[in-house]
Structure formats: structure tokens, C-alpha cells
Design an enzyme around this catalytic site. Structure first.
Site, PDB file in Angstrom:
ATOM      1  N   TYR A 108       0.829  -1.105  -0.112  1.00 25.53           N
ATOM      2  CA  TYR A 108       0.105   0.094  -0.013  1.00 25.53           C
ATOM      3  C   TYR A 108       0.954   1.075  -0.228  1.00 25.53           C
ATOM      4  O   TYR A 108       1.532   1.360   1.056  1.00 25.53           O
ATOM      5  CB  TYR A 108      -0.751   0.092   1.305  1.00 25.53           C
ATOM      6  CG  TYR A 108      -1.809   1.437   1.409  1.00 25.53           C
ATOM      7  CD1 TYR A 108      -2.735   1.382   0.168  1.00 25.53           C
ATOM      8  CD2 TYR A 108      -1.708   2.150   2.319  1.00 25.53           C
ATOM      9  CE1 TYR A 108      -3.421   2.621   0.474  1.00 25.53           C
ATOM     10  CE2 TYR A 108      -2.443   3.319   2.298  1.00 25.53           C
ATOM     11  CZ  TYR A 108      -3.578   3.453   1.376  1.00 25.53           C
ATOM     12  OH  TYR A 108      -4.098   4.705   1.408  1.00 25.53           O
ATOM     13  N   ASP A 202       9.339   2.725   0.529  1.00 30.74           N
ATOM     14  CA  ASP A 202       8.202   3.450   1.248  1.00 30.74           C
ATOM     15  C   ASP A 202       8.130   3.003   2.945  1.00 30.74           C
ATOM     16  O   ASP A 202       7.700   1.869   3.128  1.00 30.74           O
ATOM     17  CB  ASP A 202       6.866   3.177   0.660  1.00 30.74           C
ATOM     18  CG  ASP A 202       5.502   3.773   1.282  1.00 30.74           C
ATOM     19  OD1 ASP A 202       5.923   4.344   2.406  1.00 30.74           O
ATOM     20  OD2 ASP A 202       4.563   3.363   0.746  1.00 30.74           O
ATOM     21  N   LYS A 230       3.423   9.276   9.306  1.00 34.09           N
ATOM     22  CA  LYS A 230       2.690   8.750  10.605  1.00 34.09           C
ATOM     23  C   LYS A 230       3.556   9.096  11.661  1.00 34.09           C
ATOM     24  O   LYS A 230       3.233  10.103  12.449  1.00 34.09           O
ATOM     25  CB  LYS A 230       2.916   7.220  10.271  1.00 34.09           C
ATOM     26  CG  LYS A 230       1.912   6.820   9.245  1.00 34.09           C
ATOM     27  CD  LYS A 230       1.259   5.262   9.330  1.00 34.09           C
ATOM     28  CE  LYS A 230       0.576   4.736   8.289  1.00 34.09           C
ATOM     29  NZ  LYS A 230      -0.908   4.825   8.341  1.00 34.09           N
TER      30      LYS A 230
HETATM   31  N1  PLP Z   1       2.567   4.264   2.307  1.00 33.81           N
HETATM   32  C1  PLP Z   1       2.495   3.264   3.372  1.00 33.81           C
HETATM   33  C2  PLP Z   1       3.582   1.914   3.508  1.00 33.81           C
HETATM   34  C3  PLP Z   1       1.374   3.533   4.271  1.00 33.81           C
HETATM   35  O1  PLP Z   1       1.295   2.515   5.192  1.00 33.81           O
HETATM   36  C4  PLP Z   1       0.185   4.636   4.094  1.00 33.81           C
HETATM   37  C5  PLP Z   1      -0.637   4.788   4.791  1.00 33.81           C
HETATM   38  O2  PLP Z   1      -1.167   3.801   5.718  1.00 33.81           O
HETATM   39  C6  PLP Z   1       0.707   5.589   3.073  1.00 33.81           C
HETATM   40  C7  PLP Z   1       2.014   5.303   2.223  1.00 33.81           C
HETATM   41  C8  PLP Z   1      -0.123   6.789   2.922  1.00 33.81           C
HETATM   42  O3  PLP Z   1       0.110   7.617   3.966  1.00 33.81           O
HETATM   43  P1  PLP Z   1      -0.975   8.675   4.380  1.00 33.81           P
HETATM   44  O4  PLP Z   1      -2.190   7.984   4.827  1.00 33.81           O
HETATM   45  O5  PLP Z   1      -0.423   9.653   5.358  1.00 33.81           O
HETATM   46  O6  PLP Z   1      -1.277   9.522   2.911  1.00 33.81           O
END
Ligand code: PLP
Length: 331
Positions: A108, A202, A230
Site C-alpha cells: 500500500y 516506502d 505517520k
Molecule cells: N505508504 C504506506 C506504506 C502506508 O502505510 C500509508 C498509509 O497507511 C501511506 C503510504 C499513505 O500515507 P497517508 O495515509 O499519510 O497518506
């Protein structure tokens, strides 16, 4: 659930019901809800106002802390993990002059159109289709969605070497925490280096969670760009793009000095955001990362050990109660 207040591990709703927040704010509150050192940093900033436009007095300090903890050369701030991933991909495409990116099934990466893709196979060729109504085929035409931790994916990457800007990886997919593929990550590192494509970690979830240096430190793999979010913001909206200068210089042209002939010479792409480096987010991030730095590795060793114990306890209960469920964990 409509939240009314929160403290430590607990959240209370407007009817007075008490909950244990087992996800701790979607993985944000590493130190607990309403943690005093974060609250006090926010209260301090509230007293001074939240100036939008000027740099926050904390932004350089937060950038330095991230650089120190993760080993990344340069750091840039956005407002969410989604924005961080979107920017990282744009920087990789701008720097390499190539369009194609690889992402993996089960990962994700937030909710911008360019990653909302599902895998397709057409006459043996891997491709991508929109994941949801409203995402256009055009938005995912330059995306390949491959199987994670699968040697066959390395062959597909090799076959597209000449057109590949980046491989984007969620080192341990939050949907599959049992997949912790050290060897595959090392192979990806070597292959992307050989073909001059960016390796993007990521780390929006793994960052500052599994180790002070995140998944890069845990797996011993150095990415070209890493995205964070986060935990960093202590509950305030934040996204972080960190990485090698050759990519991050695409934001501002690179470093230069007053008083000599240097200037920001690197070619830049587009980057913006009214609320990027918001003073409240920067004040909270400064408090969080200062604590991460001073608590150091022992904090993570203790946390990882306690989480494993919790998983074992719950699994022992499932077994004893003949419930056909086992939970898996990564830190
Ligand atoms: N990348 C990863 C691995 C994530 O778990 C998330 C959100 O859960 C995101 C990107 C997106 O972050 P945001 O919800 O702050 O836009």
C-alpha cells in the site's frame, strides 16, 4: 466511533465508552495518545502561533535528525505519506528521464492515482489496470505491478531496465507482516544499481518503528529515496521524502553558498504544498525524533520483544481455545 479524548493506550468515545487502541492511530502514536512531551511541544508552538509561509524554527532541526537517524543526505517535507510517495516517484522520473515504475502486489502506497493499480497479464506481458473507478488507465500506464519476494519479478525488472525510473517497495507489506524478504531486498538493491533505476523504500509504516533507522537499517539495504510519515508527526499530518542528493536536488536545485559563484544548478521538477513544514507538525516532529534519538536502539529492542510476546500469548490462547487463527508480526 466518534472520539472524545485519548490517553496512553486508550480512546474514549462521545458516549463515554473506553477502548484500547490496538492500532494506535493507524500506527501514528508510537509513544501513546496525548504523550506529555509531544503535547508540551504542541502547546509551546500554539503559544507562538502557526506561521504559514516562513520556515519553522524546527524544520532544519527535524531534517537533520531524519538525516542522522536514516543516513539520508537530504530531506524534504510534505503533508502525508501519500504526498511523500507521489513526490518520490516524480523525483525518480525527473532524475532518470524514464517513466516506468514497478510496485508490488500487497503493498500500500497511499491514495494518489499513480499507484492505484492492479496487476494485469496480457499475452505474457505484465501491466497494470486501475484499482478503482475514477482512476484512469492513463494514470497507471507507466506502472508494472509484480509479485513480491519472487525471483521472476527480478527478471521482469531486468527486461524493462532501459525504461525503468524506479522500483517502489514497502519493505514489509503492512498487509503481509510475515513477508520479511532480506534476500529479495538485497537483490533489488543490486539490480536497480546496475540498471540506474531508483530504489524507493516506502517507510511510512516501518520508519522509526522497527529500528531508529527503519527498514533500511533493519535489512542492511540502502535505498536511494525513502518516504516517511505517520510516527514522525506525533499525530500532526506529515510526509517526508528523504534521499540521495542526486534525486532530492530536483526539489530545490541543490546546495549553494552565499558570496561565491555557486548556485542551485540541478534541474528541478514541480513541488509545492501550502501546509508543508507546518509549524505544529514541525514542533511535534522535533519532539518525536529527539526522543527517538535519545531513547535509541534499546527502545526498539524492548518494543519489538514485547510485541513478539503479545503475539505469542495471543496465539497460545487461539491454540488452546481451538480458534483457527494465528497472528503474525514484524516488530
Ligand atoms: N505508504 C504506506 C506504506 C502506508 O502505510 C500509508 C498509509 O497507511 C501511506 C503510504 C499513505 O500515507 P497517508 O495515509 O499519510 O497518506
Amino acid at each position: 466511533i466518534t472520539g472524545q479524548r485519548s490517553l496512553g493506550s486508550k480512546v474514549w468515545d462521545i458516549d463515554g465508552n473506553e477502548y484500547i487502541d490496538i492500532s494506535m492511530g493507524f500506527g501514528v502514536h508510537l509513544f501513546g495518545h496525548s504523550e506529555p512531551f509531544i503535547m508540551s511541544a504542541l502547546e509551546g508552538q500554539l503559544q507562538r502561533g502557526f506561521q504559514i509561509g516562513p520556515l519553522s524554527q524546527f524544520s532544519d532541526k527535524v531534517a537533520l535528525l531524519i538525516s542522522e537517524l536514516t543516513g539520508m543526505e537530504r530531506v524534504c517535507f510534505a503533508n502525508s505519506g501519500t504526498e511523500a510517495v507521489m513526490t518520490a516517484i516524480r523525483l525518480a522520473r525527473a532524475t532518470t528521464g524514464r517513466n516506468l515504475i514497478v510496485i508490488f502486489k500487497d503493498a500500500y502506497h497511499g491514495h494518489f492515482d499513480g499507484v492505484l493499480a492492479v496487476a494485469t497479464k496480457n499475452q505474457g506481458q505484465s501491466g497494470a489496470a486501475p484499482m478503482a473507478p475514477g482512476v484512469t488507465q492513463n494514470a497507471v500506464n507507466n506502472v508494472l505491478v509484480l509479485a513480491y519476494d519472487d525471483p521472476a519479478s527480478l527478471e521482469v525488472i531486468q527486461a524493462h531496465a532501459h525504461e525503468l525510473a524506479a522500483v517502489v517497495v514497502e519493505p514489509v507489506p503492512s498487509r503481509r507482516p510475515d513477508v520479511q524478504p532480506t534476500e529479495f531486498l538485497q537483490q533489488l538493491r543490486q539490480l536497480t544499481q546496475e540498471i540506474d533505476a531508483a530504489l524507493i523504500f516506502d517507510e511510512v509504516i516501518t520508519g522509526f518503528r522497527i529500528h531508529p533507522g527503519g527498514a533500511q537499517a533493519w535489512f542492511g539495504v540502502e535505498a536511494d529515496i525513502a518516504t516517511y510519515g505517520k510516527i514522525v508527526g506525533g499525530g500532526m499530518p506529515i510526509g517526508v521524502i528523504a534521499g540521495k542528493a542526486m534525486y532530492l536536488d530536483g526539489i530545490d536545485g541543490g546546495s549553494w553558498n552565499y558570496g561565491d559563484e555557486s548556485y542551485p544548478a540541478a534541474e528541478t521538477t514541480f513541488f509545492a504544498g501550502t501546509f508543508s513544514r507546518n509549524p505544529l507538525a514541525m514542533a511535534a516532529a522535533h519532539a518525536v525524533l529527539s526522543e527517538v534519538k535519545s531513547a535509541g536502539l534499546p527502545l526498539y529492542q524492548r518494543l519489538n520483544q514485547r510485541t513478539t510476546e503479545l503475539a505469542q500469548t495471543v496465539n497460545a490462547f487461539f491454540t488452546a481455545a481451538e480458534v483457527p487463527i494465528q497472528i503474525v508480526n514484524f516488530g
